[in-house]
Design a protein around this motif. Structure first.
Motif: not given
Ligand SMILES: Nc1ncnc2c1ncn2[C@@H]1O[C@H](COP(=O)(O)OP(=O)(O)O)[C@@H](O)[C@H]1O
Ligand SMILES: [Mg+2]
Length: 253
Positions: A10, A13, A16, A43, A213
């Motif tokens: 999904k 999560v 990135t 991203n 965080r």
């Molecule tokens: N450990 C975390 N704590 C707070 N925010 C997070 C954390 N991990 C991801 N996020 C936030 O959640 C959103 C989705 O994360 P992302 O890394 O872009 O997911 P994906 O690449 O799986 O779609 C982003 O806005 C990111 O900043």
């Protein structure tokens, strides 16, 4: 830490975020690092703020020539020693297989282009489709990212299945590097789901888990590595990514 395809079933999560966190700590440790952005949302590219560039991972895949990825490598805006192959929206149209060899295109194009890197992270799109299959054919290890949610077990299972299918089809060297549990909060629900994951995959759930965080989003928004922020939350995340990288390395050794 070698080369990892960062995957999940999904979006949202933290693929990135985990790729960037691991890239930041590898780079802070003095390791030459490359992030390959295979996500049409790009991203990771935005967060790494690369210098102006001509070619993206989409161009590389369209071209397909052996070693051509070298020409798409650009310096990130973080500083010397960390590079990017940028992603772009046009990757959306590359989600379908075109012939039996199409999952092997990325691997071909990367041939000989990675020798100078200690750490290579491929940030995948939020599905197990053709782009992720290209990443799984190119990398010796897959890192699965999940949140401790109701769907986590099922998602991890499907991701592991995709790794197994890719191993058999295109890449006999491929192994799961483990499961990173991201955005963990101190709630009864998260504690329960985390326990469930650890019981189902005792050998694969990686420590430490990554807590939820605000510093994570702050670092991405400012296009700086998490290791450069001084807030307590950022320092905790940086420490955790450093241990995580060491544990991944050990799991793969
Ligand atoms: N450990 C975390 N704590 C707070 N925010 C997070 C954390 N991990 C991801 N996020 C936030 O959640 C959103 C989705 O994360 P992302 O890394 O872009 O997911 P994906 O690449 O799986 O779609 C982003 O806005 C990111 O900043
Ligand atoms: Mg992403």
């Amino acid at each position: 830490m070698a080369m990892l395809a960062v995957i999940s079933l999904k979006g949202g999560v933290g693929k990135t975020s985990v790729a960037l966190g691991l890239a930041a700590t590898a780079w802070a440790a003095g390791h030459r690092t490359l992030v390959i952005d295979l996500d049409p949302q790009a991203n990771a590219t935005a967060a790494l703020d690369p210098k102006p560039y001509e070619f993206t991972s989409n161009d590389v895949l369209a071209d397909g020539r052996t070693g051509i990825a070298e020409e798409a490598i650009v310096a990130s805006g973080w500083g010397p020693g960390i590079d990017v192959i940028a992603g772009e929206r046009a990757l959306e149209h590359r989600g379908h297989a075109e012939g039996p060899e199409s999952a092997l295109r990325l691997r071909m194009t990367l041939s000989g282009a990675l020798d100078r890197y200690h750490t290579v992270l491929i940030d995948c799109p939020p599905s197990l489709g053709e782009l992720t299959r290209n990443a799984l054919a190119a990398a010796p290890a897959a890192l699965i990212v999940t949140e401790p949610s109701y769907f986590a077990l099922q998602g991890a299972e499907q991701a592991l299945e995709a790794v197994e299918v890719a191993r058999a089809a295109t890449n006999l060297a491929l192994r799961p590097a483990g499961i990173v549990v991201n955005r963990v909060r101190r709630s009864a629900e998260h504690t329960y789901r985390l326990g469930e994951l650890r019981r189902a995959y005792p050998a694969l759930v990686l420590e430490p888990v990554i807590p939820d965080r605000t510093a994570m989003a702050a670092a991405q928004g400012a296009a700086v590595p998490i290791t450069k922020l001084s807030a307590t939350g950022a320092r905790d995340l940086a420490r955790r990514f450093t241990s995580l990288a060491a544990n991944i390395e050990e799991a793969l050794s």
